[in-house]
Design an enzyme around this catalytic site. Structure first.
Site, mmCIF file in Angstrom:
data_model
loop_
_atom_site.group_PDB
_atom_site.id
_atom_site.type_symbol
_atom_site.label_atom_id
_atom_site.label_comp_id
_atom_site.label_asym_id
_atom_site.label_seq_id
_atom_site.Cartn_x
_atom_site.Cartn_y
_atom_site.Cartn_z
ATOM 1 N N ASP A 27 0.834 -1.195 0.000
ATOM 2 C CA ASP A 27 0.000 0.000 0.000
ATOM 3 C C ASP A 27 0.872 1.249 0.000
ATOM 4 O OD1 ASP A 27 0.773 0.464 2.615
ATOM 5 O OD2 ASP A 27 -1.199 0.148 3.489
ATOM 6 N N ASN B 53 -4.022 12.890 0.406
ATOM 7 C CA ASN B 53 -5.392 13.389 0.245
ATOM 8 C C ASN B 53 -5.625 14.675 1.026
ATOM 9 O OD1 ASN B 53 -6.564 11.541 -1.543
ATOM 10 N ND2 ASN B 53 -6.969 10.065 0.079
ATOM 11 N N HIS C 198 -8.538 15.049 -2.875
ATOM 12 C CA HIS C 198 -8.878 13.684 -3.285
ATOM 13 C C HIS C 198 -8.708 13.461 -4.785
ATOM 14 C CE1 HIS C 198 -10.345 12.057 0.548
ATOM 15 N NE2 HIS C 198 -10.694 13.310 0.810
ATOM 16 N N ASP D 41 -6.716 10.381 -6.267
ATOM 17 C CA ASP D 41 -7.186 9.481 -7.325
ATOM 18 C C ASP D 41 -6.148 9.349 -8.431
ATOM 19 O OD1 ASP D 41 -9.546 9.037 -6.013
ATOM 20 O OD2 ASP D 41 -10.798 10.231 -7.362
ATOM 21 N N GLU E 173 -6.075 2.213 -0.712
ATOM 22 C CA GLU E 173 -4.753 2.374 -1.331
ATOM 23 C C GLU E 173 -3.935 1.092 -1.271
ATOM 24 O OE1 GLU E 173 -4.147 3.771 2.990
ATOM 25 O OE2 GLU E 173 -5.767 3.602 1.522
#
Length: 294
Positions: free
Chosen positions: A173, A181, A186, A190, A216
């Site tokens: 991750d 974020n 955000h 993304d 993630e």
């Protein structure tokens, strides 16, 4: 997603285009998951305005979407999209656009929402194929989803029991993803997820299964890979992510990942195998992140 998503469909009118262009065109909601996932929105000859305002044709109730964000409109026998001065921009196949023609299969990003544009005589079959893809592929990253990974893992474990060959799993991750974020928004988060998936996919072979496991967190299933092979693969993708910062809308973000590796050579329940990799991932986190642990 915690947000409520509301939509309304444009009225479908009979085609009046003198050039005889096909009236079959639509956009399909492919991300984020929710009640409208997989829903098809037909385009009429008057076009479709997409936005957060109540006077739009396709209402996307999301802060990242402007009140009148973009419009898809007919142009002769083609369709085009125009950004209507939105705050966060309109993207087609990850490229920012102000005004461009659309091709069958294009991915249109409006704020945090992603739609697939379909047109031509094969719209119905293409739509059903897209629905199938949604059952196995994550809409944002285009990696396989957790459901597909779980099915393939069970299949490979059964195969392992028959043939007594090694099977490895790499779980990783993004380090401090919440910070990305919080600091950059955000939409940037993304983008990082999509770019990371694209980089990792370039190193994954056809027989290997690369999936978004959740948030993630990602996994790569490596059939017939030894512990040493899996460690080498995990180290390669760790360096690949760390090597070049991620850039989006003027922001440059250094990104690193932590990896946990597990290898089995005899039958084991899927949950126990996943837990081995997950435990090693958290060992990598506790040891300082940006590292591989097996």
């Amino acid at each position: 997603m915690s947000d409520d998503w509301k939509t309304k469909i444009t009225e479908v009118r009979p085609p009046t285009n003198p050039e005889g262009a096909s009236s079959q065109a639509c956009v399909v909601w492919i991300y984020p998951p929710g009640a409208d996932l997989g829903r098809r929105f037909e385009l009429s000859n008057t076009g479709m305005v997409i936005g957060r305002g109540g006077d739009t044709d396709l209402l996307v109730d999301k802060d990242s979407v402007s009140r009148r964000h973009a419009k898809i409109e007919r142009r002769g026998n083609r369709w085009g999209i125009v950004d209507l001065g939105s705050t966060n921009g309109t993207y087609v196949n990850d490229a920012p656009v102000s005004d461009r023609l659309l091709d069958d299969g294009d991915l249109v990003k409006i704020g945090a929402a992603i739609f697939k544009f379909l047109t031509g005589g094969n719209v119905e079959s293409a739509y059903h194929e897209e629905i199938y893809q949604m059952t196995i592929v994550d809409g944002l990253t285009r990696a396989y989803n957790k459901r597909y990974f779980t099915e393939q893992l069970e299949r490979e474990l059964a195969r392992l029991a028959r043939h007594r060959r090694s099977l490895s799993l790499v779980m990783f991750d993004i380090d401090h993803f919440k910070r990305i974020n919080d600091n950059h928004g955000h939409l940037t988060g993304d983008h990082v997820l999509k770019e990371l998936a694209s980089r990792v996919r370039s190193r994954v072979r056809r027989e290997e299964i690369f999936s978004r496991y959740g948030g993630e967190e990602f996994v790569v299933l490596l059939p017939e890979a030894s512990r040493d092979n899996a460690l080498e693969f995990a180290e390669q993708i760790r360096r690949l992510i760390e090597k070049d910062p991620f850039a989006f809308e003027g922001d440059v973000i250094p990104v690193t990942i932590s990896c946990g590796v597990a290898t089995v050579e005899e039958e084991m329940p899927a949950e126990a195998f996943i837990k081995l990799a997950d435990d090693n991932l958290y060992r990598a986190k506790r040891a300082g992140r940006n590292r591989v642990v097996a």
